[in-house]
Enzyme design. Structure first.
Site, short mmCIF file in Angstrom:
data_model
loop_
_atom_site.label_atom_id
_atom_site.label_comp_id
_atom_site.label_asym_id
_atom_site.label_seq_id
_atom_site.Cartn_x
_atom_site.Cartn_y
_atom_site.Cartn_z
N SER A 1 5.04 47.80 73.27
CA SER A 1 6.05 47.12 72.54
C SER A 1 6.78 48.34 71.70
CB SER A 1 5.94 45.99 71.95
OG SER A 1 7.08 45.29 71.44
N HIS B 1 8.40 46.33 77.59
CA HIS B 1 9.19 44.93 77.88
C HIS B 1 10.26 44.94 77.05
CE1 HIS B 1 7.82 43.12 73.96
NE2 HIS B 1 6.70 43.68 74.31
#
Length: 234
Positions: free
Chosen positions: A115, A138
């Site tokens: 992330s 993501h």
């Protein structure tokens, strides 16, 4: 060096590790003065995470990074990463500060850098990942209350755009390719995004090289030697 001095020196090192996750490395044969920094667990922003969760606090890292830039005693920075992500704004602020340092910087992804850990990994001037390490790319998520209006969606898209631009600007990937991986619906269970293992992250151009601690330190020593040579010419 006497026993008392050795014990005092070790005590200072232990305090640095315990309080800040950092350590001064200055006992190599090259006599380079390196600051070791660890980014472990969740990146903590304005809100404190659960007491049972390991976290890295950005209010600790920012002054430490300012010290790295300003200190004549520190020649380079080695960053060890093992994080599942966390606060986006805090993570980006740390990444921007690392990227703005004038001194040699090397990052090493250990277990994972997921992330917002992605921008942190690529913020160094050169990056490594261990073969078993992972990167997860993501879309931006919202953990708190989300007001379902167009403006909220637009702000999330803009935040996501800031992240992909940073990743593209500090790696060998294009923003388009990052967005493709970010929106991939086939890789993660119940989510969109892509998990890249060590060699995959290097093949994609997100990370510079597969390697371990000796590789990362060796590269940093090499970069410091190059910086010393430049200064001696001037």
């Amino acid at each position: 060096m006497g026993n008392e001095q050795q014990e005092e020196k070790q005590g200072i090192k232990n305090d640095q590790i315990r309080e800040m996750g950092s350590l001064n490395l200055n006992e190599s044969k090259e006599k380079h003065r390196i600051k070791l920094l660890t980014i472990i667990g969740e990146i903590e922003g304005h809100e404190a995470v659960s007491g049972n969760t390991k976290s890295t606090k950005y209010e600790h890292l920012l002054p430490l990074l300012a010290e790295v830039e300003d200190s004549e005693e520190i020649e380079g920075l080695l960053i060890l990463l093992h994080t599942l992500g966390g606060d986006v704004e805090a993570g980006l602020s740390i990444a921007e500060m690392i990227a703005s340092l004038s001194k040699p910087t090397v990052s090493l992804v250990l277990g994972g850098s997921h992330s917002i850990g992605g921008p942190l990994a690529v913020s160094a001037k050169y990056s490594f990942i261990v073969p078993s390490g992972t990167m997860i790319v993501h879309p931006v998520r919202s953990n708190g209350m989300f007001i379902g209006v167009t403006q909220s969606l637009r702000n999330m898209i803009r935040t996501q755009d800031r992240i992909t631009k940073f990743l593209a600007g500090h790696s060998h990937m294009t923003q388009q390719r990052i967005e493709e991986l970010m929106l991939n619906p086939t890789e993660l269970v119940k989510d969109v995004g892509t998990l890249l293992e060590g060699r995959e992250a290097v093949r994609e151009g997100l990370i510079d090289e597969v390697g371990g601690m000796s590789d990362a330190l060796g590269k940093l020593h090499e970069m410091i030697d190059e910086e010393r040579a430049k200064k001696s010419k001037n």
